[in-house]
Design a protein around this motif. Structure first.
Motif, mmCIF file in Angstrom:
data_model
loop_
_atom_site.group_PDB
_atom_site.id
_atom_site.type_symbol
_atom_site.label_atom_id
_atom_site.label_comp_id
_atom_site.label_asym_id
_atom_site.label_seq_id
_atom_site.Cartn_x
_atom_site.Cartn_y
_atom_site.Cartn_z
ATOM 1 N N LEU A 190 -7.800 3.850 -4.037
ATOM 2 C CA LEU A 190 -8.865 4.146 -3.074
ATOM 3 C C LEU A 190 -8.804 5.642 -2.789
ATOM 4 O O LEU A 190 -7.856 6.115 -2.167
ATOM 5 C CB LEU A 190 -8.633 3.346 -1.791
ATOM 6 N N ASP A 191 -9.798 6.377 -3.313
ATOM 7 C CA ASP A 191 -9.759 7.837 -3.188
ATOM 8 C C ASP A 191 -10.613 8.266 -1.993
ATOM 9 O O ASP A 191 -11.837 8.311 -2.086
ATOM 10 C CB ASP A 191 -10.275 8.478 -4.485
ATOM 11 N N THR A 218 0.845 -1.194 0.000
ATOM 12 C CA THR A 218 0.000 0.000 0.000
ATOM 13 C C THR A 218 0.879 1.242 0.000
ATOM 14 O O THR A 218 1.780 1.370 0.836
ATOM 15 C CB THR A 218 -0.896 0.032 1.258
ATOM 16 N N PRO A 258 -11.422 6.607 0.745
ATOM 17 C CA PRO A 258 -12.481 5.593 0.832
ATOM 18 C C PRO A 258 -13.225 5.559 2.156
ATOM 19 O O PRO A 258 -14.294 4.966 2.230
ATOM 20 C CB PRO A 258 -11.717 4.277 0.620
ATOM 21 N N ILE A 266 -5.735 -1.356 -6.823
ATOM 22 C CA ILE A 266 -6.965 -0.599 -6.559
ATOM 23 C C ILE A 266 -6.561 0.764 -6.010
ATOM 24 O O ILE A 266 -5.807 0.854 -5.040
ATOM 25 C CB ILE A 266 -7.887 -1.312 -5.544
ATOM 26 N N PHE A 300 -3.632 4.419 -1.728
ATOM 27 C CA PHE A 300 -4.617 4.867 -0.742
ATOM 28 C C PHE A 300 -4.492 6.374 -0.578
ATOM 29 O O PHE A 300 -3.528 6.864 -0.002
ATOM 30 C CB PHE A 300 -4.362 4.148 0.588
ATOM 31 N N TYR A 331 -2.535 -1.366 -3.222
ATOM 32 C CA TYR A 331 -3.425 -0.208 -3.079
ATOM 33 C C TYR A 331 -2.658 1.097 -3.227
ATOM 34 O O TYR A 331 -1.550 1.237 -2.695
ATOM 35 C CB TYR A 331 -4.048 -0.163 -1.676
ATOM 36 N N LEU A 374 -9.629 -4.049 4.147
ATOM 37 C CA LEU A 374 -8.652 -3.826 3.070
ATOM 38 C C LEU A 374 -7.344 -4.550 3.389
ATOM 39 O O LEU A 374 -6.719 -5.154 2.518
ATOM 40 C CB LEU A 374 -8.396 -2.320 2.889
ATOM 41 N N GLN A 415 -19.742 0.747 0.914
ATOM 42 C CA GLN A 415 -18.315 0.828 0.554
ATOM 43 C C GLN A 415 -17.734 -0.585 0.425
ATOM 44 O O GLN A 415 -16.875 -0.834 -0.422
ATOM 45 C CB GLN A 415 -17.552 1.676 1.597
ATOM 46 N N ILE A 422 -15.939 -2.192 -2.913
ATOM 47 C CA ILE A 422 -14.684 -2.960 -2.918
ATOM 48 C C ILE A 422 -14.908 -4.317 -3.612
ATOM 49 O O ILE A 422 -14.082 -4.769 -4.412
ATOM 50 C CB ILE A 422 -14.163 -3.130 -1.475
ATOM 51 N N GLN A 453 -14.819 8.091 -2.759
ATOM 52 C CA GLN A 453 -15.147 8.494 -1.387
ATOM 53 C C GLN A 453 -16.622 8.236 -1.057
ATOM 54 O O GLN A 453 -16.941 7.702 -0.009
ATOM 55 C CB GLN A 453 -14.841 9.988 -1.221
ATOM 56 N N VAL A 501 -11.944 3.071 -6.278
ATOM 57 C CA VAL A 501 -13.031 3.131 -5.301
ATOM 58 C C VAL A 501 -13.132 4.574 -4.821
ATOM 59 O O VAL A 501 -12.127 5.160 -4.400
ATOM 60 C CB VAL A 501 -12.776 2.169 -4.114
#
Ligand code: SF4
Length: 339
Positions: A185-186, A51, A188, A183, A217, A215, A204, A168, A172, A107, A105
């Motif tokens: 993740l904005d 991540t 998330p 992925i 993130f 990720y 996650l 959420q 995912i 917010q 993904v």
């Protein structure tokens, strides 16, 4: 307590940005135009099974980085690689195929689902390229719901009938339907309550251990990614100002901007003996249409010096693997005889 390993061996990058920029020509007033430098020559890499926490205030360019890496917008310059393949300029069918390997993904889960479709239909659409038979699609949909800790029966409901945390999880699950390598993740968990945030973060983390997905993130809140990031990159006004192994950046932040962001996190770790004084930054982040000269942070930096408004700071790599751009950290002198 960190839930990722404190030692981060060198890993193969899944996704990489090399000197990546995105500039937008925008109308300023009347017929006058200006150049908005959303992302301005950044380097970063998301490691395999890892991540990368990408942090910074709103307007720093984080979300644009995600959209660039996923090829949702075209870069102005620079190179994007996915698993060693240069994907900077690919288009058409090739690009559509590639997008399955990289998922996003958002917010707000409520705005990312069709309110008229059931949860099973939404996931089923994502599963369709892999399973042509309806029965197989339904089975895979149930399996994905189970993977994210939801009962298969939830598939019959519509998005408005689920809580933010449940939806959420569905987002995912839908991302996982494509078996992605990455992925993004904005923010998330930004719209969730604290308890749901913790559950999503744990989910996650577990999924990464099970499936090996990487990720990116994105968050404005350093405390959110503290326990799950292997690497951390801090963005300010289109630039990465500090990056490196997360546990080092958290315990020994070099850049004054990182120090200010970290000082806002309440310290509840009894093992953490050093207390951080809260650093309150002056004003708001300046406009990327007219970034300050020299160091872009100089208008708000508590350590600003004369040189800071005149010269861009050099980028220095420290002996513990952190990269920092600040005049307080000049490059290390060459070892004797190594010039
Ligand atoms: Fe502050 Fe100067 Fe460092 Fe910029 S270069 S962060 S203004 S000390």
């Amino acid at each position: 307590m960190s839930i990722v390993s404190e030692t981060t061996p060198t890993v193969r990058p899944v996704a990489e940005a090399v000197h990546l920029s995105k500039h937008y020509k925008v109308r300023v007033s009347g017929s006058r135009h200006g150049m908005l430098r959303a992302v301005d020559g950044i380097d970063l890499a998301v490691g395999d099974h890892q991540t990368l926490g990408l942090v910074g205030e709103s307007g720093s360019g984080k979300s644009t980085v995600a959209r660039l890496l996923l090829r949702l917008v075209d870069p102005t310059s620079g190179v994007i690689r996915l698993e060693d393949e240069d994907i900077t300029h690919i288009k058409g069918k090739q690009l559509r195929r590639l997008r399955r390997r990289m998922q996003l993904v958002f917010q707000d889960p409520y705005s990312s689902f069709d309110p008229l479709s059931t949860i099973a239909d939404s996931i089923g659409e994502a599963v369709r390229p892999h399973f042509h038979e309806r029965a197989a699609r339904l089975a895979r949909t149930s399996e994905l719901l189970d993977t994210v800790g939801l009962a298969a029966g939830l598939g019959r409901r519509h998005p408005r009938e689920l809580s933010g945390g449940q939806l959420q999880r569905v987002a995912i699950a839908r991302a996982l339907a494509q078996n992605p390598s990455l992925i993004a993740l904005d923010e998330p968990v930004s719209s969730l309550d604290v308890s749901s945030q913790a559950h999503i973060i744990n989910l996650l983390h577990d999924l990464q251990n099970q499936l090996g997905v990487a990720y990116l993130f994105i968050t404005h809140d350093l405390s959110v990614v503290r326990d799950v990031s292997h690497q951390l990159a801090v963005m300010y006004l289109g630039l990465v100002v500090e990056s490196g192994p997360a546990h080092i950046v958290y315990t020994n932040p070099r850049h004054p901007y990182t120090q200010a962001l970290l000082s806002a996190i309440p310290q509840i770790d009894p093992d953490h003996h050093t207390s951080r004084r809260r650093i309150v930054l002056r004003g708001d982040i300046p406009s990327p249409l007219a970034p300050p000269t020299g160091c872009r942070f100089h208008t708000r930096c508590p350590h600003v010096m004369d040189i800071c408004s005149q010269q861009e700071p050099p980028t220095t790599r420290t002996t513990d693997g952190v990269t920092v751009s600040c005049h307080l950290h000049p490059p290390l002198p060459h070892p004797r005889g190594d010039q």
